[in-house]
Design an enzyme around this catalytic site. Structure first.
Site, mmCIF file in Angstrom:
data_model
loop_
_atom_site.group_PDB
_atom_site.id
_atom_site.type_symbol
_atom_site.label_atom_id
_atom_site.label_comp_id
_atom_site.label_asym_id
_atom_site.label_seq_id
_atom_site.Cartn_x
_atom_site.Cartn_y
_atom_site.Cartn_z
ATOM 1 N N VAL A 106 -17.966 -9.309 -7.505
ATOM 2 C CA VAL A 106 -18.121 -10.239 -8.424
ATOM 3 C C VAL A 106 -17.062 -11.511 -8.357
ATOM 4 O O VAL A 106 -15.751 -10.971 -8.013
ATOM 5 C CB VAL A 106 -18.136 -9.668 -9.884
ATOM 6 C CG1 VAL A 106 -18.258 -11.002 -10.836
ATOM 7 C CG2 VAL A 106 -19.097 -8.605 -10.076
ATOM 8 N N GLY A 140 -17.321 -16.753 0.295
ATOM 9 C CA GLY A 140 -16.488 -17.159 1.409
ATOM 10 C C GLY A 140 -15.905 -15.814 2.266
ATOM 11 O O GLY A 140 -15.394 -14.770 1.469
ATOM 12 N N ALA A 152 0.963 -1.230 0.095
ATOM 13 C CA ALA A 152 -0.177 0.030 -0.102
ATOM 14 C C ALA A 152 0.618 1.268 0.018
ATOM 15 O O ALA A 152 0.520 2.230 -0.295
ATOM 16 C CB ALA A 152 -0.776 -0.125 1.165
ATOM 17 N N ASP A 206 -28.796 -13.389 -7.907
ATOM 18 C CA ASP A 206 -27.332 -13.041 -7.599
ATOM 19 C C ASP A 206 -26.588 -12.981 -8.705
ATOM 20 O O ASP A 206 -25.998 -12.006 -9.008
ATOM 21 C CB ASP A 206 -26.855 -14.054 -6.524
ATOM 22 C CG ASP A 206 -25.344 -13.790 -6.221
ATOM 23 O OD1 ASP A 206 -25.097 -13.104 -5.172
ATOM 24 O OD2 ASP A 206 -24.520 -14.438 -6.685
ATOM 25 N N GLU A 258 -14.178 -4.763 -6.583
ATOM 26 C CA GLU A 258 -13.243 -6.199 -6.844
ATOM 27 C C GLU A 258 -14.299 -7.160 -6.209
ATOM 28 O O GLU A 258 -14.673 -8.411 -6.879
ATOM 29 C CB GLU A 258 -12.122 -6.435 -6.562
ATOM 30 C CG GLU A 258 -11.388 -7.541 -7.264
ATOM 31 C CD GLU A 258 -11.323 -7.665 -8.507
ATOM 32 O OE1 GLU A 258 -10.403 -6.996 -9.166
ATOM 33 O OE2 GLU A 258 -11.942 -8.662 -9.147
ATOM 34 N N LYS A 266 -22.699 -6.340 -4.226
ATOM 35 C CA LYS A 266 -23.229 -6.530 -5.596
ATOM 36 C C LYS A 266 -24.547 -5.734 -5.934
ATOM 37 O O LYS A 266 -24.558 -5.357 -7.243
ATOM 38 C CB LYS A 266 -23.194 -7.813 -6.022
ATOM 39 C CG LYS A 266 -24.156 -8.614 -5.480
ATOM 40 C CD LYS A 266 -24.146 -10.098 -5.657
ATOM 41 C CE LYS A 266 -24.857 -11.013 -4.605
ATOM 42 N NZ LYS A 266 -24.057 -11.068 -3.089
ATOM 43 N N LYS A 294 -24.534 -9.684 -10.977
ATOM 44 C CA LYS A 294 -22.781 -9.787 -11.203
ATOM 45 C C LYS A 294 -22.605 -9.716 -12.824
ATOM 46 O O LYS A 294 -21.824 -9.227 -13.000
ATOM 47 C CB LYS A 294 -22.542 -11.098 -10.812
ATOM 48 C CG LYS A 294 -22.443 -10.985 -9.075
ATOM 49 C CD LYS A 294 -22.135 -12.926 -8.518
ATOM 50 C CE LYS A 294 -22.142 -12.630 -7.025
ATOM 51 N NZ LYS A 294 -21.838 -13.931 -6.585
ATOM 52 N N GLU A 352 -28.765 -19.853 1.743
ATOM 53 C CA GLU A 352 -29.338 -19.257 3.005
ATOM 54 C C GLU A 352 -30.618 -20.075 3.111
ATOM 55 O O GLU A 352 -31.060 -20.774 2.461
ATOM 56 C CB GLU A 352 -29.660 -17.898 2.360
ATOM 57 C CG GLU A 352 -28.432 -17.265 1.634
ATOM 58 C CD GLU A 352 -27.859 -16.106 2.745
ATOM 59 O OE1 GLU A 352 -28.358 -15.784 3.744
ATOM 60 O OE2 GLU A 352 -26.562 -15.823 2.441
#
Lengths: 404, 404
Positions: A126, A296, A30, A195, A123, A99, A199, A184
């Protein structure tokens, strides 16, 4: 470099973990030490070290001049949208894994970032940890992209992989996925394709440069896929995948989300279980594919933190991206050219003649008992619909896109 | 933005073609029009439009203040190395597809670029058009990378794929590959693994931050792979691939290039024909893979032009990268832990007892007539070598790394 984190759920706590775990290399990359100054969350976390960072009021974050980057992992449109606008207007970078937010307001937030010489980065929205947004923006810059096709939802891919490998029904496997925490309690957003739809809208907007409304994308989920469909797929040397796609076709651009038959030779056919794969075709690069865990805690946090690093490196300069506010008019669905795999009830001996009379030449597929199955030639959706109507009392058991 | 191109061979002419073909979008992404002002080539191209750009002397390029980016597609160390140093010292960006140059002098040229606030970019040197250098540098920044394993050479992958699918010998398929133009007349650099070795040295240097000497990487090619090896692989549910790898293992880092058995379940197993695949493991992202055409005129040119766009966007600022000049001492080969698949001649009835006496418990594999075949436990290369020596007059027909 002081940052604030909005939301301490799965992804949010992953971000804290990743920054702690890889502190040294992250700070090096960074260009300055990254320090979390605030975490916005309604809850208290008594006894946990992060409790001292918890704030309940977004104003204490936005008013703090020291905070230069805000990372959002709350999900949903509001209050994320208002927070993003407020942050960008103040010249703070805004990083998100959300998203819904990006699909709905991406163009506007990118524009706001440009105006304020700061960055709106997403980033993680998706493909989880898979680098796809940055490669599309910064690596595939020599190409005209003409197709992106992806397996963008890990839950449905897990379900389809299990159905295929274990010959079980959708309902059984969904239940297991819910027990394992892969699906879910209310699985609608995944299994109905919503979903994946958001995306692919994001990827299409980035690839083609204009805003694709996710509401415009025809979307079918996987709830009607049966064990018999899986048997046909195996026999045909194919796999059934929930494919989200956007393509240039004869001048227009179309997009859709639907379960589709693809050959086992296709690189996407080997994307199994909870993995995602994103297949991109460009006019000079040919075919490339990006593969990895699409969801995840840690993979998603990895992408959020990579965006934080990028935001830190680009302090004061906007990273160019080509998703502008102009709306991309998708090609009329009826005019899109497609090929279908169809199963019908074999309720008469001359069923092949009936089908041929309606569809012309078709490719017959070895069928289960009392069924007739075939693949149509490439034709427009409108023509196909007419022919389907002409079937009259012939019962259709299944129809799936067939990808050549 | 005026650029110069060094070399008008396959890749060089591809660069001209790509810039002409996608001019509009490339200029938009670069932020200013990209114009080729010179092409350095010994030859003349009478009657071709590019002939007016041809120059024979590098000095006319380096002395021209208007030229801000130089793209090199000549190959080989010299004069590419001298040209790169001269360009970077003058603050011009240098873009290359030349893996020999990058593997040997990458650290030094990156340092020179940093000192002169300009850029040395080499996306095309590994994996052709596949975005891998930029993702490693700019996307996987939240992770500690602990493994990169790739199929980095399209020629050998084509040969192995054909041998597998058609049951033919290495020599036969090599000859066909040469006729098709997929293999060079002198195929050594490909089939002996030297090309893959340079590429993994580049990736290892980027991933681990210090310079990996390609000469230090144990490298074995595919010339000894037989049809029988392919039969065993198929029967074991495996594929034989020329894998180039670098990994952290118990503190040290090792690298190697060697034909290896991998399970068909591994994502790299489905990378067939001339395609490349690069599999990366990070401590938070998990596994990601990048897939595409690893060579060829247009895919490689696509990566060169993407670097030109990046150089144009970053005029006057150095893009951080973490490959420094310090030499990375690779782990002693003997200490690397490995597992092998071995085939020996069954010249006695109690061969299994002999093998067990030397190797301890092994996993026996169903063998061809007059052979005994097994997989060893994980052990160091040094231990393994001792055991191989202890085989005495037992004839070894084949040994291949076995990747779990």
């Amino acid at each position: 470099m002081k940052i604030a984190l909005l939301g301490f759920g799965t992804v949010g706590s992953g971000v804290v973990e990743v920054i702690a775990e890889n502190q040294e290399s992250i700070n090096k990359r960074a260009g300055s030490p990254i320090e979390i100054k605030y975490i916005l969350d309604k809850r208290d976390f008594e006894g946990q070290p992060i409790n001292k960072l918890i704030v309940k009021d977004f104003n204490s974050i936005i008013e703090d001049e020291e905070v230069e980057i805000i990372a959002e992992a709350m999900g949903g449109i509001e209050p994320a949208y208002s927070f993003a606008k407020a942050a960008l207007a103040r010249g703070k970078s805004f990083v998100t894994s959300n998203k819904e937010l990006v699909a709905k307001h991406g163009a506007e937030l990118l524009e706001l970032a440009r105006q304020n010489k700061t960055n709106f980065l997403f980033e993680a929205s998706v493909g989880g940890g898979i680098p796809i947004i940055r490669p599309l923006n910064q690596s595939l810059t020599a190409d005209e992209i003409y197709e992106i096709t992806g397996i963008l939802n890990g839950t449905t891919n897990f379900i389809l992989s299990k159905m295929k490998n274990e010959g079980r029904t959708f309902e059984e496997v969904l239940k297991e996925a819910q027990e394992l925490g892969y699906a879910e309690r209310n699985p609608e957003a995944d299994v109905e394709g919503y979903d994946a739809c958001r995306k692919i809208a994001i990827l299409a907007s980035l690839a083609f440069g204009e805003h694709v409304n996710f509401e415009d994308i025809p979307t079918t989920g996987i709830t009607k896929i049966t064990e018999e469909d899986m048997e046909y797929a195996a026999q045909m040397g194919c796999s059934i995948k929930l494919l989200a796609t956007c393509q240039k076709q004869e001048g227009g651009i179309f997009a859709r989300v639907a379960p589709s038959l693809i050959s086992l030779e296709h690189p996407l056919a080997m994307v199994n279980d909870v993995f995602n794969g994103i297949f991109v075709k460009g006019n000079v690069i040919g075919e490339v594919m990006f593969y990895g865990k699409g969801a995840g805690k840690l993979p998603t946090a990895s992408a959020v933190v990579a965006d934080i690093v990028d935001a830190a490196k680009h302090k004061g300069t906007n990273i160019i991206s080509f998703w502008n506010k102009e709306k991309l008019e998708l090609k009329d669905k009826g005019q899109v050219k497609v090929s279908y795999f169809i199963r019908v009830q074999k309720d008469r001996e001359d069923i092949n003649k009936c089908i041929e009379a309606i569809f012309g030449k078709v490719t017959e597929v070895k069928a289960l008992a009392n069924e007739y199955a075939f693949i149509t030639d490439v034709q427009t959706e409108a023509t196909f619909s007419e022919k389907m109507n002409a079937l009259g009392d012939i019962k259709v058991k299944s129809k799936l896109y067939f990808i050549k």
